[in-house]
Scaffold this active site. Structure first.
Site, short mmCIF file in Angstrom:
data_model
loop_
_atom_site.label_atom_id
_atom_site.label_comp_id
_atom_site.label_asym_id
_atom_site.label_seq_id
_atom_site.Cartn_x
_atom_site.Cartn_y
_atom_site.Cartn_z
N LYS A 186 0.84 -1.21 0.00
CA LYS A 186 0.00 0.00 0.00
C LYS A 186 0.88 1.26 0.00
O LYS A 186 2.09 1.18 -0.10
CB LYS A 186 -0.96 -0.03 1.19
CG LYS A 186 -1.74 -1.34 1.33
CD LYS A 186 -2.72 -1.58 0.18
CE LYS A 186 -3.19 -3.03 0.14
NZ LYS A 186 -4.32 -3.36 0.95
C1 LIG Z 1 -5.28 -4.37 1.41
C2 LIG Z 1 -6.75 -4.23 1.35
C3 LIG Z 1 -7.58 -4.60 2.43
C4 LIG Z 1 -7.09 -5.32 3.63
O1 LIG Z 1 -6.00 -4.74 4.25
P1 LIG Z 1 -5.01 -5.65 5.15
O2 LIG Z 1 -4.14 -4.62 5.80
O3 LIG Z 1 -4.27 -6.54 4.23
O4 LIG Z 1 -5.85 -6.38 6.14
C5 LIG Z 1 -8.92 -4.36 2.31
N1 LIG Z 1 -9.46 -3.79 1.20
C6 LIG Z 1 -8.70 -3.46 0.15
C7 LIG Z 1 -9.34 -2.82 -1.05
C8 LIG Z 1 -7.32 -3.68 0.19
O5 LIG Z 1 -6.57 -3.36 -0.87
#
Ligand SMILES: *Cc1c(COP(=O)(O)O)cnc(C)c1O
Length: 393
Positions: A186
Site C-alpha cells: 500500500k
Molecule cells: C489491502 C486491502 C484490504 C485489507 O487490508 P489488510 O491490511 O491486508 O488487512 C482491504 N481492502 C482493500 C481494497 C485492500 O486493498
C-alpha cells in the site's frame, strides 16, 4: 534487491530502520506514546478529526462495521470488485453481504450499480451500510453515492485502502468513516497495520475500546459504581470495565514509529507514483485500443495500482500466457480482483448473483508494476516486454 519487478513493494529507507530501532529500545513496545503521535499525524495528513490505529486494514474495516452497530439483522452493500476483506468484515458481524456490480471500464461502484444492488436485495435484511472501494486509487463519486445512500438512511464507510495520500481522502466529508491499510504493497508500510478516520468523536472512542477487548478506562463511563469507586479518592487504580465484547486489534508502538517515519514520505511517494503513471500512459498509448489504462477521467487518482484492460482474445493470446511470459522475464503482474461473489463461500451463500460489469472488468484487467522506487528504465522495460508479447500473439 533482485532485479525482479513485483507489481508493488514497500520503500523502506535508513531513517525508517532507525525509527524502528529507537522504538525497540523504549519501555513500551505495544501501547506507548507513538500510538497517539501516529494517530494525530495521520489525522492531520488526511484532514480527519480523529484517526484510530489498528493492526490491519481488515481490522479497520471490521471496527468500522462494529461501530456502525452492524449485526445479524442487517445487510451491507459491497462492490464485488475488491479484496476479500471488504465483504468478509460484514460477515464477521453476522450481517449479510449484498454484492453490487461495478462500471466495466473503471471497476468502481457507481450510484447506479449501488441502487441496482439495493433494489435487488429484497428481504436480505435492513441495509445499514455500504462500503465503496476506491479501486486502484480511483476515487469513487462520493457526493453521488452519499446522496443515494442518505436518501435510504444507509451509512457509508469508505474502503480507502488504495487511496491514502489523495487530497481529502480520509476527511470523511461524504462518509462516516474511511479505512486504510499499511500493508507493504500500500501507499506506506508498517508490515501489518490499519487506520480508521472519522469526524465523529463518539465513533472514534468506541473503536478505541473495541480494538482493545472492549475495555473502558474513563471513570465517567463506568456502570458498576460500587466496584469502580471505593470511597472519596475517585476510581480505583486497577479498575476497568467491559461494556461489550472487543478484540485485540492494537497496532504496536514499534510499528507506529515506522508509520510516523513513513507518513512523512507519503507526498513524495505519491508524486513518484503519478510520474510513473504518466510515463506508462505515454509509452503504452501505441498499444491502444487493444490495451488501455484504467482511468476515470480527470478525477483524483492515487495510482496505488497501475491497471490496464487488455482484449486478450482479439490479440490471439490469454492472460495466463502473458503473465507467465512476463514473469519469466522478471516482471510481476497481478489481477485485482477475482470478483468476490464468485468465491465458493459466497457462491454457496448467495447462489444467484450475476454481476456482468465486474465479470467484464475482471476478464480484461492486469496490474503492472508500480511503486515509488521504480525507475523510468523499469517502466520502459515493462512496456517493451508487453508490447513484444502482444504484437507477437
Ligand atoms: C489491502 C486491502 C484490504 C485489507 O487490508 P489488510 O491490511 O491486508 O488487512 C482491504 N481492502 C482493500 C481494497 C485492500 O486493498
Amino acid at each position: 534487491m533482485s532485479d525482479f519487478l513485483p507489481y508493488g513493494r514497500q520503500t523502506i529507507e535508513d531513517d525508517d530502520v532507525s525509527a524502528v530501532a529507537a522504538a525497540l529500545r523504549d519501555d513500551l513496545l505495544t501501547t506507548g506514546p507513538k500510538v497517539d503521535e501516529y494517530e494525530r499525524a495521520f489525522a492531520r495528513m488526511t484532514g480527519a478529526a480523529h484517526a484510530v490505529a489498528c493492526n490491519s486494514g481488515t481490522a479497520a474495516l471490521h471496527l468500522a462495521c462494529l461501530a456502525m452497530d452492524m449485526g445479524p439483522q442487517d445487510a451491507a452493500v459491497v462492490p464485488t470488485m475488491t479484496f476479500l476483506a471488504t465483504a468478509n468484515v460484514v460477515r464477521m458481524t453476522g450481517a449479510e453481504v449484498i454484492f453490487a456490480d461495478v462500471d466495466p471500464e473503471t471497476g468502481l461502484m457507481t450510484a447506479e450499480t449501488f441502487e441496482a444492488a439495493r433494489e435487488q436485495a429484497g428481504r436480505a435484511g435492513r441495509i445499514k451500510a455500504a462500503l465503496p472501494v476506491h479501486l486502484n486509487g480511483q476515487v469513487c463519486d462520493m457526493p453521488e453515492l452519499a446522496a443515494a445512500a442518505s436518501a435510504k438512511a444507509i451509512a457509508l464507510t469508505e474502503d480507502a485502502c488504495h487511496a491514502l495520500g489523495i487530497e481529502n481522502i480520509g476527511a470523511t466529508s461524504h462518509s462516516r468513516m474511511a479505512c486504510f491499510s499499511t500493508h507493504p504493497v500500500k501507499a506506506i508500510a508498517t508490515a501489518e497495520g490499519g487506520m480508521v478516520t472519522t469526524a465523529d468523536a463518539g465513533l472514534a472512542a468506541r473503536m478505541r475500546s473495541l480494538r482493545s477487548h472492549g475495555m473502558v478506562r474513563d471513570p465517567s463511563a463506568f456502570a458498576n459504581r460500587d466496584l469502580a469507586f471505593a470511597g472519596v479518592d475517585g476510581a480505583n487504580p486497577w479498575y476497568y470495565e467491559m461494556p461489550e465484547v472487543g478484540w485485540n486489534y492494537r497496532l504496536p508502538d514499534v510499528l507506529c514509529a515506522l508509520g510516523l517515519s513513513q507518513l512523512a514520505k507519503l507526498d513524495r511517494f505519491h508524486r513518484r507514483r503519478i510520474e510513473i503513471a504518466r510515463l506508462y500512459d505515454r509509452l503504452l498509448s501505441p498499444l491502444s485500443p487493444r490495451l488501455r489504462p484504467v482511468t476515470h477521467g480527470n478525477r483524483p487518482h492515487g495510482w496505488h495500482l497501475y491497471a490496464v484492460l487488455i482484449d486478450f482474445a482479439a490479440l490471439g493470446t490469454t492472460r495466463a500466457r502473458v503473465m507467465n511470459a512476463l514473469r519469466s522475464q522478471g516482471i510481476g503482474t497481478q489481477v485485482h480482483y477475482i470478483p468476490v461473489h464468485l468465491q465458493p463461500y459466497y457462491r454457496n451463500r448467495y447462489p444467484n448473483v450475476s454481476l456482468p460489469g465486474a465479470e467484464s472488468y475482471y476478464s480484461r484487467c492486469l496490474s503492472l508494476p508500480i511503486f515509488p522506487a521504480m525507475t523510468d528504465g523499469d517502466v520502459s522495460r515493462v512496456v517493451e516486454a508487453l508490447a513484444h508479447l502482444l504484437r507477437g500473439g
